[in-house]
Scaffold this active site. Structure first.
Site, PDB file in Angstrom:
ATOM      1  N   ASP A 129      -1.292  -1.176  17.799  1.00  0.00           N
ATOM      2  CA  ASP A 129      -0.743  -0.163  16.875  1.00  0.00           C
ATOM      3  C   ASP A 129      -0.807   1.240  17.501  1.00  0.00           C
ATOM      4  O   ASP A 129       0.179   1.981  17.487  1.00  0.00           O
ATOM      5  CB  ASP A 129      -1.541  -0.222  15.568  1.00  0.00           C
ATOM      6  CG  ASP A 129      -1.092   0.822  14.565  1.00  0.00           C
ATOM      7  OD1 ASP A 129      -0.046   0.619  13.921  1.00  0.00           O
ATOM      8  OD2 ASP A 129      -1.776   1.857  14.432  1.00  0.00           O
ATOM      9  N   ARG A 174       1.943  -5.383 -10.012  1.00  0.00           N
ATOM     10  CA  ARG A 174       2.104  -4.141  -9.246  1.00  0.00           C
ATOM     11  C   ARG A 174       1.201  -3.045  -9.814  1.00  0.00           C
ATOM     12  O   ARG A 174       1.022  -2.958 -11.037  1.00  0.00           O
ATOM     13  CB  ARG A 174       3.555  -3.650  -9.295  1.00  0.00           C
ATOM     14  CG  ARG A 174       4.562  -4.664  -8.780  1.00  0.00           C
ATOM     15  CD  ARG A 174       4.507  -4.797  -7.270  1.00  0.00           C
ATOM     16  NE  ARG A 174       5.065  -6.098  -6.836  1.00  0.00           N
ATOM     17  CZ  ARG A 174       5.026  -6.535  -5.588  1.00  0.00           C
ATOM     18  NH1 ARG A 174       4.463  -5.810  -4.643  1.00  0.00           N
ATOM     19  NH2 ARG A 174       5.519  -7.709  -5.271  1.00  0.00           N
ATOM     20  N   GLY A 232      -6.578  -0.850   2.483  1.00  0.00           N
ATOM     21  CA  GLY A 232      -5.145  -0.717   2.784  1.00  0.00           C
ATOM     22  C   GLY A 232      -4.855   0.030   4.067  1.00  0.00           C
ATOM     23  O   GLY A 232      -3.733   0.452   4.304  1.00  0.00           O
ATOM     24  N   LYS A 265       2.360   3.724  18.671  1.00  0.00           N
ATOM     25  CA  LYS A 265       2.468   5.124  18.229  1.00  0.00           C
ATOM     26  C   LYS A 265       2.520   6.066  19.430  1.00  0.00           C
ATOM     27  O   LYS A 265       3.277   7.037  19.437  1.00  0.00           O
ATOM     28  CB  LYS A 265       1.280   5.474  17.320  1.00  0.00           C
ATOM     29  CG  LYS A 265       1.335   4.762  15.973  1.00  0.00           C
ATOM     30  CD  LYS A 265       0.009   4.872  15.264  1.00  0.00           C
ATOM     31  CE  LYS A 265       0.051   4.281  13.875  1.00  0.00           C
ATOM     32  NZ  LYS A 265      -1.294   4.093  13.300  1.00  0.00           N
ATOM     33  N   THR A 289       0.831  -1.207   0.000  1.00  0.00           N
ATOM     34  CA  THR A 289       0.000   0.000   0.000  1.00  0.00           C
ATOM     35  C   THR A 289       0.866   1.258   0.000  1.00  0.00           C
ATOM     36  O   THR A 289       0.728   2.128  -0.878  1.00  0.00           O
ATOM     37  CB  THR A 289      -0.905   0.012   1.262  1.00  0.00           C
ATOM     38  OG1 THR A 289      -1.687  -1.171   1.275  1.00  0.00           O
ATOM     39  CG2 THR A 289      -1.802   1.239   1.296  1.00  0.00           C
ATOM     40  N   VAL A 329       3.715   7.629  12.643  1.00  0.00           N
ATOM     41  CA  VAL A 329       2.652   8.008  13.580  1.00  0.00           C
ATOM     42  C   VAL A 329       1.659   8.933  12.891  1.00  0.00           C
ATOM     43  O   VAL A 329       2.038   9.976  12.347  1.00  0.00           O
ATOM     44  CB  VAL A 329       3.225   8.724  14.823  1.00  0.00           C
ATOM     45  CG1 VAL A 329       2.108   9.005  15.827  1.00  0.00           C
ATOM     46  CG2 VAL A 329       4.322   7.899  15.474  1.00  0.00           C
TER      47      VAL A 329
HETATM   48  P1  NDP Z   1       1.784  -3.983   2.808  1.00  0.00           P
HETATM   49  O1  NDP Z   1       1.525  -5.280   3.483  1.00  0.00           O
HETATM   50  O2  NDP Z   1       0.763  -3.445   1.899  1.00  0.00           O
HETATM   51  O3  NDP Z   1       3.169  -4.070   2.003  1.00  0.00           O
HETATM   52  C1  NDP Z   1       4.311  -4.649   2.550  1.00  0.00           C
HETATM   53  C2  NDP Z   1       5.364  -4.780   1.467  1.00  0.00           C
HETATM   54  O4  NDP Z   1       6.513  -5.389   2.057  1.00  0.00           O
HETATM   55  C3  NDP Z   1       4.950  -5.666   0.294  1.00  0.00           C
HETATM   56  O5  NDP Z   1       5.298  -5.060  -0.916  1.00  0.00           O
HETATM   57  C4  NDP Z   1       5.767  -6.948   0.513  1.00  0.00           C
HETATM   58  O6  NDP Z   1       6.156  -7.582  -0.703  1.00  0.00           O
HETATM   59  C5  NDP Z   1       6.994  -6.385   1.178  1.00  0.00           C
HETATM   60  N1  NDP Z   1       7.691  -7.427   1.925  1.00  0.00           N
HETATM   61  C6  NDP Z   1       7.217  -8.186   2.929  1.00  0.00           C
HETATM   62  N2  NDP Z   1       8.159  -9.056   3.341  1.00  0.00           N
HETATM   63  C7  NDP Z   1       9.238  -8.844   2.563  1.00  0.00           C
HETATM   64  C8  NDP Z   1      10.506  -9.455   2.439  1.00  0.00           C
HETATM   65  N3  NDP Z   1      10.855 -10.464   3.233  1.00  0.00           N
HETATM   66  N4  NDP Z   1      11.368  -8.985   1.513  1.00  0.00           N
HETATM   67  C9  NDP Z   1      11.027  -7.959   0.699  1.00  0.00           C
HETATM   68  N5  NDP Z   1       9.823  -7.347   0.743  1.00  0.00           N
HETATM   69  C10 NDP Z   1       8.947  -7.794   1.665  1.00  0.00           C
HETATM   70  O7  NDP Z   1       2.121  -2.943   3.980  1.00  0.00           O
HETATM   71  P2  NDP Z   1       1.835  -1.388   4.001  1.00  0.00           P
HETATM   72  O8  NDP Z   1       2.368  -0.765   2.782  1.00  0.00           O
HETATM   73  O9  NDP Z   1       0.422  -1.154   4.393  1.00  0.00           O
HETATM   74  O10 NDP Z   1       2.699  -0.946   5.280  1.00  0.00           O
HETATM   75  C11 NDP Z   1       4.104  -0.830   5.210  1.00  0.00           C
HETATM   76  C12 NDP Z   1       4.583  -0.214   6.531  1.00  0.00           C
HETATM   77  O11 NDP Z   1       4.002   1.083   6.643  1.00  0.00           O
HETATM   78  C13 NDP Z   1       4.150  -0.974   7.781  1.00  0.00           C
HETATM   79  O12 NDP Z   1       5.159  -0.877   8.732  1.00  0.00           O
HETATM   80  C14 NDP Z   1       2.911  -0.214   8.253  1.00  0.00           C
HETATM   81  O13 NDP Z   1       2.703  -0.318   9.628  1.00  0.00           O
HETATM   82  C15 NDP Z   1       3.291   1.193   7.892  1.00  0.00           C
HETATM   83  N6  NDP Z   1       2.169   2.097   7.693  1.00  0.00           N
HETATM   84  C16 NDP Z   1       1.117   1.755   6.908  1.00  0.00           C
HETATM   85  C17 NDP Z   1       0.078   2.620   6.689  1.00  0.00           C
HETATM   86  C18 NDP Z   1      -1.092   2.265   5.847  1.00  0.00           C
HETATM   87  O14 NDP Z   1      -2.048   3.049   5.796  1.00  0.00           O
HETATM   88  N7  NDP Z   1      -1.092   1.118   5.172  1.00  0.00           N
HETATM   89  C19 NDP Z   1       0.075   3.964   7.289  1.00  0.00           C
HETATM   90  C20 NDP Z   1       1.264   4.267   8.074  1.00  0.00           C
HETATM   91  C21 NDP Z   1       2.252   3.355   8.273  1.00  0.00           C
HETATM   92  P3  NDP Z   1       5.053  -8.248  -1.703  1.00  0.00           P
HETATM   93  O15 NDP Z   1       4.312  -7.074  -2.270  1.00  0.00           O
HETATM   94  O16 NDP Z   1       5.864  -8.966  -2.704  1.00  0.00           O
HETATM   95  O17 NDP Z   1       4.203  -9.119  -0.830  1.00  0.00           O
HETATM   96  N1  HSE Z   2      -2.909   0.271  10.431  1.00  0.00           N
HETATM   97  C1  HSE Z   2      -2.604   1.629  10.740  1.00  0.00           C
HETATM   98  C2  HSE Z   2      -3.896   2.360  11.048  1.00  0.00           C
HETATM   99  C3  HSE Z   2      -1.921   2.267   9.564  1.00  0.00           C
HETATM  100  O1  HSE Z   2      -4.976   1.845  10.751  1.00  0.00           O
HETATM  101  O2  HSE Z   2      -3.825   3.451  11.609  1.00  0.00           O
HETATM  102  C4  HSE Z   2      -1.418   3.653   9.854  1.00  0.00           C
HETATM  103  O3  HSE Z   2      -0.346   3.614  10.762  1.00  0.00           O
END
Ligand code: NDP
Ligand code: HSE
Length: 433
Positions: A202, A52, A188, A206, A14, A133
């Site tokens: 979570d 992708r 997402g 934060k 995401t 955060v």
């Molecule tokens: P997703 O689960 O959507 O994406 C995670 C990504 O990490 C994927 O592309 C996955 O690859 C990749 N990945 C996982 N394991 C491995 C590995 N072993 N080697 C290489 N790549 C790997 O997560 P998000 O994008 O939602 O979140 C990412 C971070 O951001 C998290 O720490 C989350 O807490 C934080 N966050 C998320 C928010 C949100 O709104 N979603 C908001 C704020 C923070 P593949 O695509 O191939 O599976």
């Molecule tokens: N899973 C988290 C939330 C993403 O819902 O707030 C943002 O950190």
């Protein structure tokens, strides 16, 4: 124009996809702020075969972190893999190979922050984490930099977008908890393991990070009292509404007698107040500083582009050198940061109780009697006429006057042992103002 800065993106889920999209689609604008172009050189993911939503420029995508860590053309790595491992090992690999790191992974920072920040300092690198955060709200910079002249007295906020999305869909549309959680995942907002969202983990992680920035202490997140929204149901939201409140998952940290009172729990907030009006995946943070007074921040706390906004701002800060200065000079997450002294003093506040009772004569006086024995005075009672009551009992809803939170916990524990009570009662704090 200076030469482009080349960035490696680890994780194209995401957030990672949003970051690539923003860097490509807003390239001109970003170049103006960074003083030079910022180019995505390559991406590392888990499954290279996955389709992708954004093309990586040049098509350089692989599953080996060393393709980024050992590429001398890349100076900034963006770590957008969630959870603790392999994210921690990846961060170490990137730092040890001379990359400055930008991340949104709050679980990693709340758990291993001091260790990782010490390593980065030792190696002369920086770690920037605005997106960790409250998503798109620039709260890390606000507390760490813009409000630096203030002694922060308290932080109160909604820090989990998924929980807030679920609560508002339930209260506004009567939606089913499990269905809305699925929707939050599809949008997402949720963590890979959504129990981290709904059980309060979570938001607690934060809060630990914000408390560190605001109060200069290290708070092991697991020591913060934590309750999630997973024990709530539609009836509770309706009763709260009847009394003029909404239920929100609220994170609180405040100074009291040299200690910090901290907790994450669902609470009643009065309709019309800013926290109650924070809807959907929005987050909100209210901060009181001794010089500035009360400030309120509101914005999307989860989701692709709001989070990408914060990540890209950190990339720009890293490129222009601001992140390095902040990192070197402000003592964020230094290993000798003192541990927080968590307060165990009871808080005086109103409480909302939902007790399921047998529908029989004398039950109300039994319950109010137990509350009275614990020094708890009642402000109002709701008991609807529920015909054909089942074994689950009929709900009795009580709003107390301000009372000692530990006394009310004890009273509820005593009430729950009574033979006229069915199941576990719910007790929520009421946050006035
Ligand atoms: P997703 O689960 O959507 O994406 C995670 C990504 O990490 C994927 O592309 C996955 O690859 C990749 N990945 C996982 N394991 C491995 C590995 N072993 N080697 C290489 N790549 C790997 O997560 P998000 O994008 O939602 O979140 C990412 C971070 O951001 C998290 O720490 C989350 O807490 C934080 N966050 C998320 C928010 C949100 O709104 N979603 C908001 C704020 C923070 P593949 O695509 O191939 O599976
Ligand atoms: N899973 C988290 C939330 C993403 O819902 O707030 C943002 O950190």
């Amino acid at each position: 124009m200076s030469a482009p800065v080349r960035v490696g993106v680890v994780g194209l889920g995401t957030v990672g996809s949003g970051v690539v999209r923003l860097l490509v689609e807003s390239a001109d604008h970003i170049t103006r702020h960074a003083g030079r172009p910022i180019v995505v050189e390559r991406a590392v993911v888990k499954d290279v075969a996955k389709e992708r939503s954004v093309p990586v420029p040049g098509g350089k995508i692989s599953s080996d972190i060393r393709d980024i860590s050992q590429d001398p053309a890349i100076s900034v790595a963006v770590l957008l893999v969630g959870g603790l491992e392999p994210a921690r090992s990846m961060m170490i690999e990137l730092l040890e190979h001379g990359k400055d790191v930008v991340t949104a992974n709050k679980a990693l920072l709340a758990e291993h922050g001091p260790e990782l920040f010490e390593l980065a300092r030792k190696l002369g690198r920086s770690i920037a984490f605005e997106a960790a955060v409250a998503g798109g709200i620039p709260i890390v910079a606000a507390i760490g930099e813009c409000l630096a002249a203030n002694r922060i007295e308290s932080i109160r906020g909604i820090l989990n977008g998924t929980s807030n999305f679920i609560l508002t869909r339930m209260e506004e549309d009567g939606a089913d908890y499990a269905d809305v959680l699925k929707l939050a995942q599809a949008k997402g907002f949720a963590e890979a393991d959504p129990s981290m969202d709904v059980d309060g983990t979570d938001a607690t992680q934060k809060l630990a990070i914000l408390a560190h920035l605001a109060f200069g202490v290290w708070v092991p997140w697991a020591e913060i009292s934590r309750t999630g929204i997973d024990g709530l149901d539609l009836d509770l939201l309706k009763y709260a509404g009847e009394l003029g409140y909404r239920i929100r998952l609220v994170a609180v940290a405040s100074r009291s007698d040299g200690r910090l009172a901290m907790r994450v729990a669902p609470a009643l907030v009065r309709i019309g107040t800013p926290l109650a009006e924070t809807r959907g995946a929005y987050n909100a943070v209210s901060i009181v500083g001794d010089a500035v007074g009360r400030m309120f921040f509101h914005g999307l706390g989860a989701g692709q582009m709001p989070t990408a906004s914060a990540v890209v701002a950190d990339i720009i800060d890293t490129v222009v050198g601001r992140a390095a200065i902040t990192f070197r000079t402000t003592g964020v997450l230094e290993s000798d940061t003192p541990a927080a002294k968590i307060s165990d003093t009871a808080v005086l506040e109103r409480h909302f109780l939902r007790i399921r009772v047998k529908d029989q004569l004398g039950v109300l006086s039994k319950i109010t009697g137990t509350l009275g024995e614990h020094g708890i005075s009642i402000a109002s009672v709701i008991q609807h006429d529920v015909s054909g009551s089942s074994d689950a009992g009929v709900p009795l809803v009580i709003m107390t006057h301000a009372c000692d939170s530990s006394a009310v916990q004890k009273a509820v524990a005593a009430i729950d042992t009574s033979d006229v009570v069915r199941g576990k009662s719910v007790c929520l704090s009421v946050l006035e103002e």
